[in-house]
Design an enzyme around this catalytic site. Structure first.
Site, PDB file in Angstrom:
ATOM      1  N   GLY A  11      64.359 -43.923  30.568  1.00  0.00           N
ATOM      2  CA  GLY A  11      64.154 -42.518  30.904  1.00  0.00           C
ATOM      3  C   GLY A  11      65.392 -41.645  30.901  1.00  0.00           C
ATOM      4  O   GLY A  11      65.474 -40.684  31.668  1.00  0.00           O
ATOM      5  N   ASN A  13      66.315 -39.601  28.467  1.00  0.00           N
ATOM      6  CA  ASN A  13      65.899 -38.274  27.972  1.00  0.00           C
ATOM      7  C   ASN A  13      65.128 -37.526  29.045  1.00  0.00           C
ATOM      8  O   ASN A  13      65.311 -36.313  29.219  1.00  0.00           O
ATOM      9  CB  ASN A  13      65.061 -38.408  26.701  1.00  0.00           C
ATOM     10  CG  ASN A  13      65.930 -38.550  25.469  1.00  0.00           C
ATOM     11  OD1 ASN A  13      66.591 -37.602  25.061  1.00  0.00           O
ATOM     12  ND2 ASN A  13      65.954 -39.742  24.890  1.00  0.00           N
ATOM     13  N   ARG A  65      42.086 -48.190  23.278  1.00  0.00           N
ATOM     14  CA  ARG A  65      43.104 -47.134  23.337  1.00  0.00           C
ATOM     15  C   ARG A  65      42.546 -45.846  23.899  1.00  0.00           C
ATOM     16  O   ARG A  65      43.203 -45.133  24.651  1.00  0.00           O
ATOM     17  CB  ARG A  65      43.640 -46.830  21.943  1.00  0.00           C
ATOM     18  CG  ARG A  65      44.686 -47.798  21.504  1.00  0.00           C
ATOM     19  CD  ARG A  65      45.214 -47.453  20.137  1.00  0.00           C
ATOM     20  NE  ARG A  65      46.152 -48.485  19.741  1.00  0.00           N
ATOM     21  CZ  ARG A  65      47.458 -48.408  19.966  1.00  0.00           C
ATOM     22  NH1 ARG A  65      47.985 -47.356  20.515  1.00  0.00           N
ATOM     23  NH2 ARG A  65      48.242 -49.398  19.616  1.00  0.00           N
ATOM     24  N   MET A  90      56.385 -45.552  24.165  1.00  0.00           N
ATOM     25  CA  MET A  90      56.223 -46.469  23.032  1.00  0.00           C
ATOM     26  C   MET A  90      54.753 -46.817  22.755  1.00  0.00           C
ATOM     27  O   MET A  90      54.403 -47.976  22.593  1.00  0.00           O
ATOM     28  CB  MET A  90      57.031 -47.749  23.280  1.00  0.00           C
ATOM     29  CG  MET A  90      58.504 -47.513  23.539  1.00  0.00           C
ATOM     30  SD  MET A  90      59.319 -46.682  22.172  1.00  0.00           S
ATOM     31  CE  MET A  90      59.497 -48.068  21.049  1.00  0.00           C
ATOM     32  N   ARG A  91      53.904 -45.816  22.728  1.00  0.00           N
ATOM     33  CA  ARG A  91      52.494 -46.035  22.384  1.00  0.00           C
ATOM     34  C   ARG A  91      52.103 -45.011  21.346  1.00  0.00           C
ATOM     35  O   ARG A  91      52.422 -43.825  21.503  1.00  0.00           O
ATOM     36  CB  ARG A  91      51.577 -45.768  23.579  1.00  0.00           C
ATOM     37  CG  ARG A  91      51.643 -46.700  24.702  1.00  0.00           C
ATOM     38  CD  ARG A  91      50.976 -48.006  24.541  1.00  0.00           C
ATOM     39  NE  ARG A  91      49.548 -48.066  24.345  1.00  0.00           N
ATOM     40  CZ  ARG A  91      48.956 -49.170  23.890  1.00  0.00           C
ATOM     41  NH1 ARG A  91      49.668 -50.209  23.552  1.00  0.00           N
ATOM     42  NH2 ARG A  91      47.662 -49.228  23.765  1.00  0.00           N
ATOM     43  N   ASN A 107      57.722 -34.851  20.747  1.00  0.00           N
ATOM     44  CA  ASN A 107      58.325 -36.194  20.808  1.00  0.00           C
ATOM     45  C   ASN A 107      59.763 -36.104  20.309  1.00  0.00           C
ATOM     46  O   ASN A 107      60.107 -35.193  19.558  1.00  0.00           O
ATOM     47  CB  ASN A 107      57.524 -37.140  19.906  1.00  0.00           C
ATOM     48  CG  ASN A 107      58.078 -38.555  19.902  1.00  0.00           C
ATOM     49  OD1 ASN A 107      58.381 -39.122  20.948  1.00  0.00           O
ATOM     50  ND2 ASN A 107      58.230 -39.136  18.725  1.00  0.00           N
ATOM     51  N   HIS A 109      62.596 -38.436  18.220  1.00  0.00           N
ATOM     52  CA  HIS A 109      62.755 -39.639  17.401  1.00  0.00           C
ATOM     53  C   HIS A 109      64.239 -39.813  17.077  1.00  0.00           C
ATOM     54  O   HIS A 109      64.889 -38.849  16.671  1.00  0.00           O
ATOM     55  CB  HIS A 109      61.947 -39.484  16.110  1.00  0.00           C
ATOM     56  CG  HIS A 109      62.060 -40.678  15.221  1.00  0.00           C
ATOM     57  ND1 HIS A 109      61.465 -41.878  15.544  1.00  0.00           N
ATOM     58  CD2 HIS A 109      62.715 -40.880  14.052  1.00  0.00           C
ATOM     59  CE1 HIS A 109      61.761 -42.765  14.599  1.00  0.00           C
ATOM     60  NE2 HIS A 109      62.508 -42.188  13.687  1.00  0.00           N
ATOM     61  N   GLU A 174      70.606 -36.456  21.544  1.00  0.00           N
ATOM     62  CA  GLU A 174      69.216 -36.356  22.028  1.00  0.00           C
ATOM     63  C   GLU A 174      69.176 -35.572  23.335  1.00  0.00           C
ATOM     64  O   GLU A 174      68.320 -34.706  23.535  1.00  0.00           O
ATOM     65  CB  GLU A 174      68.617 -37.749  22.271  1.00  0.00           C
ATOM     66  CG  GLU A 174      68.413 -38.578  21.023  1.00  0.00           C
ATOM     67  CD  GLU A 174      67.670 -39.881  21.309  1.00  0.00           C
ATOM     68  OE1 GLU A 174      66.741 -39.890  22.127  1.00  0.00           O
ATOM     69  OE2 GLU A 174      68.025 -40.904  20.694  1.00  0.00           O
TER      70      GLU A 174
HETATM   71  C1  GRF Z   1      65.394 -42.668  22.673  1.00  0.00           C
HETATM   72  O1  GRF Z   1      66.325 -43.097  21.735  1.00  0.00           O
HETATM   73  C2  GRF Z   1      64.289 -41.914  22.002  1.00  0.00           C
HETATM   74  O2  GRF Z   1      64.701 -41.170  20.913  1.00  0.00           O
HETATM   75  C3  GRF Z   1      63.382 -43.014  21.536  1.00  0.00           C
HETATM   76  O3  GRF Z   1      63.411 -43.963  22.567  1.00  0.00           O
HETATM   77  C4  GRF Z   1      64.632 -43.843  23.286  1.00  0.00           C
HETATM   78  C5  GRF Z   1      64.287 -43.609  24.722  1.00  0.00           C
HETATM   79  O4  GRF Z   1      65.403 -43.619  25.562  1.00  0.00           O
HETATM   80  N1  GRF Z   1      62.076 -42.500  21.205  1.00  0.00           N
HETATM   81  P1  GRF Z   1      65.298 -43.091  27.043  1.00  0.00           P
HETATM   82  O5  GRF Z   1      64.167 -43.865  27.728  1.00  0.00           O
HETATM   83  O6  GRF Z   1      65.005 -41.619  27.010  1.00  0.00           O
HETATM   84  O7  GRF Z   1      66.617 -43.398  27.671  1.00  0.00           O
END
Ligand code: GRF
Length: 204
Positions: A11, A13, A65, A90-91, A107, A109, A174
């Site tokens: 977490g 981000n 799902r 991650m889903r 999202n 990436h 990010e």
């Molecule tokens: C990040 O690199 C994001 O781009 C990817 O998964 C990672 C998540 O990291 N989708 P965090 O949980 O935000 O630290």
């Protein structure tokens, strides 16, 4: 805008968004965090900021799902959520859920899309020998990592880089672009129109 952040892991981000949203003028308020994994480190981190963090374990729903997503959707609606932010979630979402939140779900990436969709982006960038790598914030569409691009940030690939070193460099970018992109969407300055992210003057 009332915003939920969906996570599966540490977490970082999510934290950058929570930090940015503390500013009084920031147009999104993070009111809910949902993790599909009970062991996600981000849950405790969100709670330490006083943000309710709920677990919705997808494993409880087996292969169904849509049952998982209906429950998630009910949770979001109950909290009056207007924007959904995926941060290391991650889903893959079904077309039903994506359609329901179309234009209201974003999202991040860890690559410069449309290059390196999917997993292990830093390894693959090093293998491909690219000199620039980075991160992309996009609206979520049914195809994985295919939605309209809102913001990108680039970093150099340096000689001797490992996937970890490169990944850490991308992560710093990010943390910069995700709060900026969320602000653009929450303020209405960027909208999804006919499958593209369109910029407009700030909403009155
Ligand atoms: C990040 O690199 C994001 O781009 C990817 O998964 C990672 C998540 O990291 N989708 P965090 O949980 O935000 O630290």
């Amino acid at each position: 805008k009332r915003t939920a952040v969906l996570i599966s892991g540490r977490g970082s981000n999510m934290l950058s968004l929570i930090e940015a949203a503390k500013a009084p003028a920031y147009p999104a308020e993070i009111v809910l965090v949902v993790s599909n994994r009970p062991d996600a480190g981000g849950i405790a981190r969100a709670q330490s900021f006083g943000i309710p963090a709920k677990v919705l374990d997808h494993k409880t729903y087996g292969r169904d799902r849509e049952a998982f997503e209906r429950e998630l959707d009910a949770m979001l609606v109950a909290e009056g959520i207007e924007l959904v932010v995926l941060a290391g979630f991650m889903r893959l979402m079904t077309p039903w859920f994506v359609e329901r939140w179309n234009g209201r779900m974003i999202n991040i990436h860890p690559a410069l899309l449309p290059s390196f969709k999917g997993l292990h982006t830093h390894e693959r960038a090093l293998e491909a020998g690219v000199r620039l790598h980075g991160a992309t914030v996009h609206f979520v569409s049914p195809g994985m990592d295919e939605g309209a691009i809102i913001a990108q940030g680039a970093v150099p690939v340096l000689s001797g880089d490992t996937p970890e070193a490169l990944g850490a460099r991308v992560l710093t970018v990010e943390h910069k672009i995700y709060p900026q992109a969320l602000a653009l969407v929450a303020s209405g300055q960027v909208r999804l129109e006919d499958g593209r992210a369109v910029c407009r003057a700030a909403a009155e």
